[in-house]
Design a protein around this motif. Structure first.
Motif, PDB file in Angstrom:
ATOM      1  N   LYS A  72     -11.148 -15.068 -45.422  1.00  0.00           N
ATOM      2  CA  LYS A  72     -10.968 -16.413 -45.975  1.00  0.00           C
ATOM      3  C   LYS A  72      -9.862 -16.429 -47.090  1.00  0.00           C
ATOM      4  CE  LYS A  72     -13.529 -19.622 -48.926  1.00  0.00           C
ATOM      5  NZ  LYS A  72     -13.288 -19.476 -50.194  1.00  0.00           N
ATOM      6  N   ASP A  73      -9.679 -15.287 -48.046  1.00  0.00           N
ATOM      7  CA  ASP A  73      -8.483 -15.434 -48.852  1.00  0.00           C
ATOM      8  C   ASP A  73      -7.767 -14.260 -48.875  1.00  0.00           C
ATOM      9  OD1 ASP A  73      -9.619 -17.761 -50.334  1.00  0.00           O
ATOM     10  OD2 ASP A  73     -11.540 -16.553 -51.169  1.00  0.00           O
ATOM     11  N   PRO A  74      -6.591 -14.405 -48.061  1.00  0.00           N
ATOM     12  CA  PRO A  74      -5.463 -13.103 -48.329  1.00  0.00           C
ATOM     13  C   PRO A  74      -4.556 -13.245 -49.443  1.00  0.00           C
ATOM     14  CG  PRO A  74      -4.851 -14.820 -46.933  1.00  0.00           C
ATOM     15  CD  PRO A  74      -6.138 -15.434 -47.399  1.00  0.00           C
ATOM     16  N   ALA A  75      -4.815 -13.972 -50.440  1.00  0.00           N
ATOM     17  CA  ALA A  75      -3.887 -13.731 -51.445  1.00  0.00           C
ATOM     18  C   ALA A  75      -4.919 -14.198 -52.638  1.00  0.00           C
ATOM     19  CB  ALA A  75      -2.738 -14.598 -51.505  1.00  0.00           C
ATOM     20  N   TYR A  76      -4.532 -13.544 -53.723  1.00  0.00           N
ATOM     21  CA  TYR A  76      -5.349 -13.715 -55.316  1.00  0.00           C
ATOM     22  C   TYR A  76      -4.267 -13.756 -56.168  1.00  0.00           C
ATOM     23  CZ  TYR A  76      -9.689 -12.751 -52.918  1.00  0.00           C
ATOM     24  OH  TYR A  76     -10.612 -12.896 -51.955  1.00  0.00           O
ATOM     25  N   VAL A  77      -4.663 -14.511 -57.171  1.00  0.00           N
ATOM     26  CA  VAL A  77      -3.945 -14.749 -58.501  1.00  0.00           C
ATOM     27  C   VAL A  77      -4.878 -14.260 -59.915  1.00  0.00           C
ATOM     28  CG1 VAL A  77      -1.805 -16.064 -57.667  1.00  0.00           C
ATOM     29  CG2 VAL A  77      -3.915 -17.066 -58.850  1.00  0.00           C
ATOM     30  N   MET A  78      -4.399 -13.946 -60.899  1.00  0.00           N
ATOM     31  CA  MET A  78      -5.424 -13.918 -62.068  1.00  0.00           C
ATOM     32  C   MET A  78      -5.575 -15.503 -62.687  1.00  0.00           C
ATOM     33  SD  MET A  78      -4.609 -11.637 -65.599  1.00  0.00           S
ATOM     34  CE  MET A  78      -4.335 -10.382 -64.592  1.00  0.00           C
ATOM     35  N   GLU A  79      -6.777 -15.488 -63.070  1.00  0.00           N
ATOM     36  CA  GLU A  79      -7.138 -16.932 -63.737  1.00  0.00           C
ATOM     37  C   GLU A  79      -6.697 -16.833 -65.168  1.00  0.00           C
ATOM     38  OE1 GLU A  79     -11.376 -17.386 -63.818  1.00  0.00           O
ATOM     39  OE2 GLU A  79     -11.233 -18.179 -61.805  1.00  0.00           O
ATOM     40  N   VAL A  80      -6.257 -18.001 -65.756  1.00  0.00           N
ATOM     41  CA  VAL A  80      -5.685 -18.246 -67.043  1.00  0.00           C
ATOM     42  C   VAL A  80      -6.945 -17.827 -68.090  1.00  0.00           C
ATOM     43  CG1 VAL A  80      -4.944 -19.621 -68.763  1.00  0.00           C
ATOM     44  CG2 VAL A  80      -3.757 -19.634 -66.357  1.00  0.00           C
ATOM     45  N   VAL A  81      -6.877 -17.014 -68.874  1.00  0.00           N
ATOM     46  CA  VAL A  81      -7.901 -16.684 -69.742  1.00  0.00           C
ATOM     47  C   VAL A  81      -8.332 -17.852 -70.729  1.00  0.00           C
ATOM     48  CG1 VAL A  81      -8.542 -15.047 -71.658  1.00  0.00           C
ATOM     49  CG2 VAL A  81      -7.288 -14.080 -69.673  1.00  0.00           C
ATOM     50  N   GLY A  82      -9.294 -18.250 -70.807  1.00  0.00           N
ATOM     51  CA  GLY A  82      -9.760 -19.143 -71.472  1.00  0.00           C
ATOM     52  C   GLY A  82      -9.475 -20.946 -70.923  1.00  0.00           C
ATOM     53  N   ASP A  83      -8.981 -20.823 -69.755  1.00  0.00           N
ATOM     54  CA  ASP A  83      -8.810 -22.006 -69.046  1.00  0.00           C
ATOM     55  C   ASP A  83      -8.609 -22.001 -67.300  1.00  0.00           C
ATOM     56  OD1 ASP A  83      -8.288 -24.706 -68.249  1.00  0.00           O
ATOM     57  OD2 ASP A  83      -6.437 -24.796 -69.613  1.00  0.00           O
ATOM     58  N   ARG A 113      -9.711 -12.145 -65.052  1.00  0.00           N
ATOM     59  CA  ARG A 113      -8.727 -11.194 -65.120  1.00  0.00           C
ATOM     60  C   ARG A 113      -9.232  -9.917 -65.052  1.00  0.00           C
ATOM     61  NH1 ARG A 113      -7.600  -9.438 -71.134  1.00  0.00           N
ATOM     62  NH2 ARG A 113      -6.062  -7.763 -71.088  1.00  0.00           N
ATOM     63  N   PHE A 114     -10.483  -9.492 -65.471  1.00  0.00           N
ATOM     64  CA  PHE A 114     -10.862  -7.992 -65.404  1.00  0.00           C
ATOM     65  C   PHE A 114     -11.026  -7.922 -63.600  1.00  0.00           C
ATOM     66  CE2 PHE A 114     -11.239  -8.702 -69.712  1.00  0.00           C
ATOM     67  CZ  PHE A 114     -10.369  -7.641 -70.121  1.00  0.00           C
ATOM     68  N   ALA A 115     -11.605  -9.025 -63.037  1.00  0.00           N
ATOM     69  CA  ALA A 115     -11.840  -8.858 -61.406  1.00  0.00           C
ATOM     70  C   ALA A 115     -10.651  -8.673 -60.559  1.00  0.00           C
ATOM     71  CB  ALA A 115     -12.543 -10.134 -60.988  1.00  0.00           C
ATOM     72  N   PHE A 116      -9.321  -9.215 -61.294  1.00  0.00           N
ATOM     73  CA  PHE A 116      -8.056  -9.086 -60.716  1.00  0.00           C
ATOM     74  C   PHE A 116      -7.736  -7.481 -61.025  1.00  0.00           C
ATOM     75  CE2 PHE A 116      -3.375  -8.967 -60.271  1.00  0.00           C
ATOM     76  CZ  PHE A 116      -3.174  -9.808 -59.373  1.00  0.00           C
ATOM     77  N   TYR A 117      -8.056  -6.927 -62.203  1.00  0.00           N
ATOM     78  CA  TYR A 117      -7.712  -5.617 -62.275  1.00  0.00           C
ATOM     79  C   TYR A 117      -8.479  -4.839 -61.454  1.00  0.00           C
ATOM     80  CZ  TYR A 117      -5.355  -6.798 -66.666  1.00  0.00           C
ATOM     81  OH  TYR A 117      -4.477  -7.201 -68.119  1.00  0.00           O
ATOM     82  N   ASP A 118      -9.655  -5.013 -61.080  1.00  0.00           N
ATOM     83  CA  ASP A 118     -10.547  -4.059 -60.398  1.00  0.00           C
ATOM     84  C   ASP A 118     -10.098  -4.155 -59.019  1.00  0.00           C
ATOM     85  OD1 ASP A 118     -12.333  -3.280 -62.576  1.00  0.00           O
ATOM     86  OD2 ASP A 118     -13.727  -4.832 -61.948  1.00  0.00           O
TER      87      ASP A 118
END
Length: 147
Positions: A72-83, A113-118
């Motif tokens: 479903k999702d072949p590309a991911y970015v990091m959410e803005v922390v706090g927004d 953010r931490f899910a992106f790091y994982d």
């Protein structure tokens, strides 16, 4: 020297792209991302492309590598922390590159953010760019190369 290959793609990076298999993740990280530490701790390959924008690297990569069309999702970015609803300009540019270059364009998904790091810890390779815009990080999943 080769023809018809973006000069941003070094021999080491071409080797990584060719060696990756279907479903492997590739991180294109901004200059602030802890790429070397994550790669070293998790056995990921690591390449630096200092001075190069993450969006330019994504374009060069997607000219050769298909996005996965089995997920479903072949590309991911990091959410803005706090927004989490905010979409930084660099992410808008990532989406434009995917829409214009990828053989299987898909909307980019955002993760905390931490899910992106994982997710990065499970990647095949990390490319550390010279991108200075905040949140200039993207993970793309390699698809099947069809003839």
């Amino acid at each position: 020297m080769l023809r018809n290959i973006n000069p941003l793609l070094s021999p080491d990076l071409l080797h990584i792209l060719a060696a990756m298999g279907h479903g492997d993740n590739l991180v294109i990280a901004d200059a602030n991302f802890p790429g070397e530490q994550i790669a070293r701790a998790n056995g990921c390959r690591y390449i630096r492309l200092d001075g190069i924008l993450a969006t330019d690297i994504l374009k060069a990569v997607l000219e050769l590598m298909p996005l996965d069309d089995f997920v479903k999702d072949p590309a991911y970015v990091m959410e803005v922390v706090g927004d989490a609803a905010q979409v930084p300009p660099v992410v808008t540019e990532f989406q434009t590159v995917i829409d214009e270059v990828a053989d299987n364009p898909a909307p980019i998904a955002a993760v905390e953010r931490f899910a992106f790091y994982d997710m990065s810890k499970q990647s095949y390779a990390i490319i550390q760019s010279g991108e200075r815009r905040l949140y200039g990080n993207i993970i793309v999943k390699k698809g099947v190369v069809r003839l």
